[in-house]
Design a protein around this motif. Structure first.
Motif, PDB file in Angstrom:
ATOM      1  N   SER A 102       0.845  -1.194   0.000  1.00 39.17           N
ATOM      2  CA  SER A 102       0.000   0.000   0.000  1.00 39.17           C
ATOM      3  C   SER A 102       0.880   1.245   0.000  1.00 39.17           C
ATOM      4  O   SER A 102       1.832   1.340   0.779  1.00 39.17           O
ATOM      5  N   ALA A 148       0.130   5.768  -8.976  1.00 32.98           N
ATOM      6  CA  ALA A 148      -0.793   6.710  -8.339  1.00 32.98           C
ATOM      7  C   ALA A 148      -0.183   8.099  -8.402  1.00 32.98           C
ATOM      8  O   ALA A 148       1.023   8.269  -8.206  1.00 32.98           O
ATOM      9  N   LEU A 151      -1.861  11.196  -4.585  1.00 26.52           N
ATOM     10  CA  LEU A 151      -2.692  10.305  -3.775  1.00 26.52           C
ATOM     11  C   LEU A 151      -3.098  10.966  -2.464  1.00 26.52           C
ATOM     12  O   LEU A 151      -2.270  11.537  -1.754  1.00 26.52           O
ATOM     13  N   GLY A 155      -3.552   3.818  -1.147  1.00 29.12           N
ATOM     14  CA  GLY A 155      -3.723   3.135  -2.430  1.00 29.12           C
ATOM     15  C   GLY A 155      -3.157   1.730  -2.337  1.00 29.12           C
ATOM     16  O   GLY A 155      -1.934   1.552  -2.269  1.00 29.12           O
TER      17      GLY A 155
END
Length: 260
Positions: A102, A148, A151, A155
């Protein structure tokens, strides 16, 4: 404002993949599980085995989060590259793997109270890429990527190999980068007694890997014939061999083998 730097960030990972083994500490990690072995050739901090249950072995890849970490700066470009060698133990095969993680981001742009002066700016980008390759043949088994921009929040990404039937060794490669740049808002006020005074509202562009990557490799035992099936196979082979021998045996001398 940040376009040129962003292009540099996008291409930097390719160079890092070549140079990382030279600059990282050459600490070899070897982990054995019930059905496979896990090895790395360069680790600044040793990877660890998280669990090994029901044909699923999960490893914590800590070096990625150590390298892709935000450090509260106006500009940063962090990169990471790692390769992990996986080999099924005798009697097992690898049926698939997942590699998950993540990114977490927070983008804040500074502004003056009344909108005057020079506005602040901020942007961030993260990218992750993974690939598996058979050691013996060099064939690619699976690949995936995640990106990404700017962000806000978390994510999540997961790279799944799909179904594999891998008895030989293979390498899993992960590469990633986290880039960010920020500039403050600046405005000026005037005081009759002290004169002009500059004011600042700082921006930030947080982008980092949240936790260690998790690599889970799935295995199953190779099929072994049941004892009774194996015995029946041997019996059948013996009978077949007997028939072949009888057919090949020459007839006794003087015996008429023709039929009227």
């Amino acid at each position: 404002m940040f376009t040129c730097v962003r292009h540099i960030a996008v291409s930097a990972i390719a160079v890092t993949a070549l140079l990382a083994p030279r600059f990282a500490l050459a600490d070899v990690v070897h982990i054995e599980t019930s059905s496979l072995t896990f090895d790395t050739g360069w680790s600044q901090r040793p990877e660890t085995l998280v669990s090994d249950l029901n044909g699923a072995a999960t490893f914590s890849l800590v070096n990625a989060v150590d390298n892709l970490r935000y450090q509260n700066t106006f500009y940063y470009n962090h990169t990471y590259s790692g390769m992990f060698h996986v080999s099924a133990r005798a009697g097992y095969k690898v049926t698939g793997y997942t590699l998950s993680g993540s990114f977490v981001g927070d983008l804040r742009i500074g502004r003056s109270p009344d909108g005057s002066g020079r506005p602040g700016g901020a942007e961030s980008i993260a990218n992750a890429w993974a690939m598996a390759q058979d050691v013996a043949s060099g064939a690619y088994l699976a690949s995936g990527s995640y990106e990404a921009s700017n962000l806000q929040g978390v994510g999540d990404f997961t790279f799944a190999s799909g179904v594999l039937d891998q008895t030989g060794a293979f390498d899993v490669t992960f590469e990633g980068y986290a880039y960010g740049a920020a500039s403050p808002a600046i405005w000026t006020t005037f005081d009759p007694d002290t004169g002009p005074r500059n004011h600042y509202s700082f921006s930030s562009a947080v982008m980092e890997l949240k936790d260690p990557l998790l690599l889970t490799v799935y295995t199953e035992a190779l099929a072994v014939p049941e004892p009774h099936a194996f015995a029946l196979t041997l019996t059948g082979l013996a009978l077949l061999a007997g028939v072949v021998r009888r057919r090949r045996r020459p007839a006794p001398a003087g015996m008429n083998t023709s039929f009227a």
